[in-house]
Scaffold this motif. Sequence first.
Motif, short mmCIF file in Angstrom:
data_model
loop_
_atom_site.label_atom_id
_atom_site.label_comp_id
_atom_site.label_asym_id
_atom_site.label_seq_id
_atom_site.Cartn_x
_atom_site.Cartn_y
_atom_site.Cartn_z
N LYS A 158 34.97 32.06 23.33
CA LYS A 158 34.56 33.43 23.64
C LYS A 158 35.82 34.26 23.84
O LYS A 158 36.70 33.87 24.63
CB LYS A 158 33.69 33.43 24.91
N ASP A 159 35.91 35.37 23.14
CA ASP A 159 37.09 36.25 23.25
C ASP A 159 38.40 35.49 23.01
O ASP A 159 39.36 35.63 23.78
CB ASP A 159 37.11 36.95 24.62
N SER A 246 34.64 37.67 19.65
CA SER A 246 34.67 38.88 20.49
C SER A 246 33.26 39.43 20.69
O SER A 246 33.02 40.24 21.58
CB SER A 246 35.57 39.95 19.87
#
Length: 293
Positions: A158-159, A246
């Motif tokens: 995640k990210d 993202s």
Amino acid sequence: RRCGTTITETLGGTILMKIAVFNENQVGVINGDNVVDITELTGWNKEEPQRSLVQLMKNFNDLKPKIEEGLATCPSYPVNDVALRAPVPNPSKIVAAPINYILHKEEMNTALTVDRLGFFLKSPSSIIGPNDTVLLPFKDRRVDHEAEIAFVIGKEAKDVKAEDAADYIFGYLALMDITVRGKEDRPWRKSFDTFTPIGPWIVTNDEVEDPNKLQMNLWVNEEIRQSANTSDLIYDCYKFLEAASSVMTLLPGDIVTTGTPEGVAPIVQGDTVRIHIERIGEFSVSVDYKPGI
Ligand code: MN
């Protein structure tokens, strides 16, 4: 019983591996021309191959020495004598890049590329294995081949920034993003059952080294249709992982596929479609009509 010898390739002392799913959803590692069955050795559950893959990836560093020992003791078969299955049987999602090569943008006569289009999802139920058959759902619609390099997520992402992306990729595979041409949205046109052949196995991250410098070819029958290098990707593998993660959490076992280069063209009943990616391998599928149409 001595069934194997030693793995053929190492890199700085690290075992390099190709991981295959075969026959009755057993798991194996490729050793030269053979597949070594590590199903029992690794506690792989044939009834739940996707879950087993996620466990294998999670424990892979600890399992490596055991697998290396197993090369000498586990059952081993010539690859040509087994039925290879989809190496990622049932991911939670397939994240796919639209228009990620400039020459493909030009041949599609379209304005936008991946940086503006984002990504789309293909249905995981569209996956088939190497050596399976693509079933055309229509007799009067154009269906194209798309050769793509894809990767399987090894840990939750995640990210994630592009410079860290390699840590989240367990390995690479070849993927065909079979596509109906037309006005419908991409998920409709690309999610028919059998529209995502993958294979021939997963090549671990360290064995691929640089996924963004690989030659990729696709033939229909013996005619070469696509020939390009992943160095021409607009968003390379790492940047595309950044863009996808993202938006949504990528889960272990998810597939990310990076888009096709130029040369897409129709496939028809009776064709054999073969994809080859440098360092990864090759497979071919046949094309037929869906029964009953
Ligand atoms: Mn595609």
